[in-house]
Design an enzyme around this catalytic site. Structure first.
Site, PDB file in Angstrom:
ATOM      1  N   HIS A 264       0.824  -1.581   0.132  1.00  0.00           N
ATOM      2  CA  HIS A 264      -0.139   0.176   0.233  1.00  0.00           C
ATOM      3  C   HIS A 264       0.855   1.100  -0.134  1.00  0.00           C
ATOM      4  O   HIS A 264       1.847   1.439   0.970  1.00  0.00           O
ATOM      5  CB  HIS A 264      -0.811   0.411   1.172  1.00  0.00           C
ATOM      6  CG  HIS A 264      -2.023   1.164   1.307  1.00  0.00           C
ATOM      7  ND1 HIS A 264      -2.500   2.252   1.212  1.00  0.00           N
ATOM      8  CD2 HIS A 264      -3.480   0.692   0.913  1.00  0.00           C
ATOM      9  CE1 HIS A 264      -3.093   2.916   1.104  1.00  0.00           C
ATOM     10  NE2 HIS A 264      -4.260   1.595   0.737  1.00  0.00           N
ATOM     11  N   ASP A 318      -7.744  -5.701   0.421  1.00  0.00           N
ATOM     12  CA  ASP A 318      -8.285  -6.150  -0.703  1.00  0.00           C
ATOM     13  C   ASP A 318      -8.283  -7.836  -0.685  1.00  0.00           C
ATOM     14  O   ASP A 318      -8.513  -9.461  -1.308  1.00  0.00           O
ATOM     15  CB  ASP A 318      -7.623  -6.766  -2.215  1.00  0.00           C
ATOM     16  CG  ASP A 318      -8.186  -4.494  -2.455  1.00  0.00           C
ATOM     17  OD1 ASP A 318     -10.336  -5.007  -2.378  1.00  0.00           O
ATOM     18  OD2 ASP A 318      -7.831  -4.324  -3.707  1.00  0.00           O
TER      19      ASP A 318
HETATM   20  C1  SDX Z   1      -6.597  -0.029  -2.929  1.00  0.00           C
HETATM   21  O1  SDX Z   1      -4.855   4.396  -1.957  1.00  0.00           O
HETATM   22  C2  SDX Z   1      -5.368   3.150  -1.521  1.00  0.00           C
HETATM   23  O2  SDX Z   1      -5.946   4.368  -0.573  1.00  0.00           O
HETATM   24  C3  SDX Z   1      -6.154   2.891  -2.571  1.00  0.00           C
HETATM   25  C4  SDX Z   1      -7.152   1.717  -1.019  1.00  0.00           C
HETATM   26  C5  SDX Z   1      -8.497   2.424  -1.137  1.00  0.00           C
HETATM   27  O3  SDX Z   1      -9.251   1.945  -0.180  1.00  0.00           O
HETATM   28  O4  SDX Z   1      -8.683   3.325  -1.468  1.00  0.00           O
HETATM   29  O5  SDX Z   1      -6.593   0.836  -0.094  1.00  0.00           O
HETATM   30  C6  SDX Z   1      -7.657   0.732  -1.783  1.00  0.00           C
HETATM   31  O6  SDX Z   1      -5.980  -0.043  -3.943  1.00  0.00           O
HETATM   32  C7  SDX Z   1      -5.395  -1.530  -2.425  1.00  0.00           C
HETATM   33  C8  SDX Z   1      -4.571  -2.461  -3.172  1.00  0.00           C
HETATM   34  C9  SDX Z   1      -4.779  -2.813  -4.281  1.00  0.00           C
HETATM   35  N1  SDX Z   1      -3.572  -2.949  -5.297  1.00  0.00           N
HETATM   36  C10 SDX Z   1      -2.822  -3.836  -5.026  1.00  0.00           C
HETATM   37  O7  SDX Z   1      -3.219  -5.100  -3.892  1.00  0.00           O
HETATM   38  C11 SDX Z   1      -2.256  -4.287  -5.992  1.00  0.00           C
HETATM   39  C12 SDX Z   1      -0.773  -5.630  -5.693  1.00  0.00           C
HETATM   40  N2  SDX Z   1      -0.286  -4.191  -5.201  1.00  0.00           N
HETATM   41  C13 SDX Z   1       0.954  -3.253  -5.129  1.00  0.00           C
HETATM   42  O8  SDX Z   1       0.777  -3.161  -6.619  1.00  0.00           O
HETATM   43  C14 SDX Z   1       1.467  -1.723  -4.546  1.00  0.00           C
HETATM   44  O9  SDX Z   1       1.515  -2.277  -3.502  1.00  0.00           O
HETATM   45  C15 SDX Z   1       0.542  -0.223  -4.576  1.00  0.00           C
HETATM   46  C16 SDX Z   1       0.182  -0.310  -5.928  1.00  0.00           C
HETATM   47  C17 SDX Z   1      -0.360  -0.952  -4.133  1.00  0.00           C
HETATM   48  C18 SDX Z   1       0.843   0.353  -4.015  1.00  0.00           C
HETATM   49  O10 SDX Z   1       2.355   0.734  -4.045  1.00  0.00           O
HETATM   50  P1  SDX Z   1       3.248   1.482  -4.648  1.00  0.00           P
HETATM   51  O11 SDX Z   1       3.200   2.684  -3.483  1.00  0.00           O
HETATM   52  O12 SDX Z   1       2.855   2.575  -6.283  1.00  0.00           O
HETATM   53  O13 SDX Z   1       4.458   0.744  -4.429  1.00  0.00           O
HETATM   54  P2  SDX Z   1       5.503   0.131  -5.502  1.00  0.00           P
HETATM   55  O14 SDX Z   1       5.071  -0.430  -6.468  1.00  0.00           O
HETATM   56  O15 SDX Z   1       6.137   1.285  -6.031  1.00  0.00           O
HETATM   57  O16 SDX Z   1       5.905  -1.112  -5.001  1.00  0.00           O
HETATM   58  C19 SDX Z   1       7.573  -0.269  -4.016  1.00  0.00           C
HETATM   59  C20 SDX Z   1       8.437  -1.337  -3.628  1.00  0.00           C
HETATM   60  C21 SDX Z   1       8.318  -2.381  -4.613  1.00  0.00           C
HETATM   61  O17 SDX Z   1       9.726  -2.871  -5.305  1.00  0.00           O
HETATM   62  P3  SDX Z   1      11.178  -2.453  -5.229  1.00  0.00           P
HETATM   63  O18 SDX Z   1      11.455  -2.296  -6.603  1.00  0.00           O
HETATM   64  O19 SDX Z   1      11.635  -1.067  -4.821  1.00  0.00           O
HETATM   65  O20 SDX Z   1      12.720  -3.147  -4.545  1.00  0.00           O
HETATM   66  O21 SDX Z   1       7.571  -2.848  -2.802  1.00  0.00           O
HETATM   67  C22 SDX Z   1       7.465  -3.253  -4.178  1.00  0.00           C
HETATM   68  C23 SDX Z   1       7.203  -2.862  -5.536  1.00  0.00           C
HETATM   69  O22 SDX Z   1       8.115  -4.125  -5.939  1.00  0.00           O
HETATM   70  N3  SDX Z   1       6.038  -3.944  -3.699  1.00  0.00           N
HETATM   71  C24 SDX Z   1       5.137  -5.023  -3.472  1.00  0.00           C
HETATM   72  C25 SDX Z   1       4.018  -5.077  -4.295  1.00  0.00           C
HETATM   73  N4  SDX Z   1       3.526  -4.267  -3.486  1.00  0.00           N
HETATM   74  C26 SDX Z   1       4.761  -2.672  -3.517  1.00  0.00           C
HETATM   75  N5  SDX Z   1       6.465  -6.266  -4.177  1.00  0.00           N
HETATM   76  C27 SDX Z   1       5.373  -7.688  -4.500  1.00  0.00           C
HETATM   77  N6  SDX Z   1       4.194  -8.164  -4.329  1.00  0.00           N
HETATM   78  C28 SDX Z   1       3.541  -6.513  -3.879  1.00  0.00           C
HETATM   79  N7  SDX Z   1       2.275  -6.699  -4.185  1.00  0.00           N
END
Ligand code: SDX
Length: 381
Positions: A264, A318
């Site tokens: 998140h 989720d």
């Molecule tokens: C919702 O924003 C809100 O409030 C949203 C929400 C709401 O109520 O409105 O809470 C609802 O959208 C929940 C999120 C649902 N999405 C997912 O479950 C999809 C999986 N999660 C991600 O893709 C991710 O965590 C995000 C998109 C939710 C947030 O990502 P960010 O802040 O853009 O971070 P990023 O993608 O740039 O990741 C940063 C690091 C990376 O590693 P490095 O490249 O720095 O080594 O964290 C890693 C990412 O690879 N990472 C994950 C991961 N989430 C982040 N690695 C593996 N699995 C994951 N799920």
């Protein structure tokens, strides 16, 4: 006139940028706490109703008894869809994703709004009407695509119970209604998430509330945001067995594929909504053969904690919501529409608040292209 260049800082994904002021919702991402107008989400999920939470988000205070009764009555009286909208849903391809149907109908409803008034009161009324109709749109489309007759809204059931009634054609048990009600409360708002921001960007041009809400629905659909709940169930089906979790996660992380339901932008701790959903999922799963999904999720938590916990990647809202809906017999492609049924209350609350001190959203871009140069005619390229 001298134009001074402001020093502009690039924040990818607008991370850390404060886009507006709000009295609606507060998140403490480090502590894993969430409040709607000061009330902890745990208290609201346990003691409140979705109708009461709508009032809270729109007014930033809990309603008196008569105010709640009045809102419940307005919701009940405005659940039906115009006949033309039902006809449109009949004509629309029934293979369409229900989020596409919902986004289209939210937009179509503006054509039936002949009130030209743009006052805060008129817009609050539109917010109430839109919220009242979202469950009917989703349930009607779902019935029609299965060649079933739409079920008319129940005249006396509450918001959540009526949704399940329109979906399945029979009244839910009190427990099923309570679970759905809590799910709607948990999804109602979440500060400046991507879909709320999308709806505010549209609202900031002084466009209308329907366009702003349609923008929100479009943004919610993506798997990095609201679409993750549907993606989680697909992932659980693919993993199929708790014994496969470790290798699934290893392969995904090696390929830099995100594990759905984890991570998140704001929470660097367990999402408090995930804790509540997990408890509902546990209770529902105990009684049925689908506890396999629950076990996979628990194993996923364990493996992800070991591999990504130190990076602040924890379960989000989720991870367990899909299991809860699945246990209620709801098909996976309705999970994100259910998110929207709840979140329209939050979108509209933020839109109404933002319009009180509106300013056009218009950020900058950091140009990285070629320096200014002369046009090259076709023959010279
Ligand atoms: C919702 O924003 C809100 O409030 C949203 C929400 C709401 O109520 O409105 O809470 C609802 O959208 C929940 C999120 C649902 N999405 C997912 O479950 C999809 C999986 N999660 C991600 O893709 C991710 O965590 C995000 C998109 C939710 C947030 O990502 P960010 O802040 O853009 O971070 P990023 O993608 O740039 O990741 C940063 C690091 C990376 O590693 P490095 O490249 O720095 O080594 O964290 C890693 C990412 O690879 N990472 C994950 C991961 N989430 C982040 N690695 C593996 N699995 C994951 N799920």
């Amino acid at each position: 006139m001298e134009i001074k260049e402001k020093s502009l800082e690039y924040a990818p994904g607008l991370e850390g940028v404060v886009a507006c002021r709000t009295r609606i919702c507060q998140i403490d991402g480090q502590a894993g706490k969430l409040y709607y107008a000061g009330y902890p989400i745990e208290d609201l999920a346990q003691n409140s109703t979705f109708e009461e939470v709508c009032f809270l988000l729109w007014n930033q205070r809990l309603p008196r008894h008569d105010e709640l009764e009045n809102l419940e009555k307005i919701f009940r009286e405005n659940r039906s869809l115009p006949q033309e909208v039902i006809a449109f849903l009949e004509l629309a391809p029934h293979t369409a994703h229900p989020m596409d149907a919902l986004r289209t109908i939210a937009s179509l409803l503006s054509c039936f709004d002949i009130n030209l008034e743009k006052s805060p009161e008129a817009n609050l009324q539109r917010a109430i009407f839109l919220t009242a109709r979202f469950p009917t749109i989703v349930a009607t489309f779902h019935r029609l695509r299965q060649n079933q007759k739409p079920v008319l809204p129940h005249p006396s059931l509450g918001f959540a119970a009526n949704f399940l009634y329109m979906l399945f054609g029979k009244e839910p048990t009190p427990n099923q209604a309570k679970v759905m009600d809590a799910a709607l409360i948990l999804h109602a708002d979440h500060e400046m998430n991507a879909s709320t921001f999308a709806s505010l960007v549209t609202a900031s041009t002084l466009s209308d509330i329907y366009s702003a809400v349609a923008s929100g629905i479009g943004a919610l659909k993506g798997p990095l945001h609201g679409g993750a709940n549907e993606a989680v169930l697909k992932m659980l089906m693919e993993i199929a067995d708790p014994a496969n979790v470790e290798s699934y996660v290893d392969q995904a992380l090696t390929k830099k594929v995100k594990i759905m339901g984890f991570g998140h932008r704001i929470y660097k701790n367990y999402d408090p909504r995930a804790r509540i959903f997990k408890e509902y999922a546990r209770r529902l799963s105990e009684r049925t053969k689908f506890s396999r999904f629950f076990k996979i999720n628990e194993k996923l938590e364990e493996v992800m904690q070991a591999k990504k916990g130190q990076h602040g990647i924890f379960p989000n809202v989720d991870l367990y919501s899909g299991i809860v809906y699945h246990q209620l017999g709801i098909p996976a492609d309705l999970f994100t529409p259910i998110f929207a049924i709840a979140r329209v209350s939050g979108w509209t609350a933020h839109i109404l608040e933002y319009w009180q001190e509106n300013r056009l959203f218009r950020p900058n871009a950091l140009y990285e292209g070629p320096a200014p140069r002369a046009y090259v005619s076709m023959g010279q390229r």
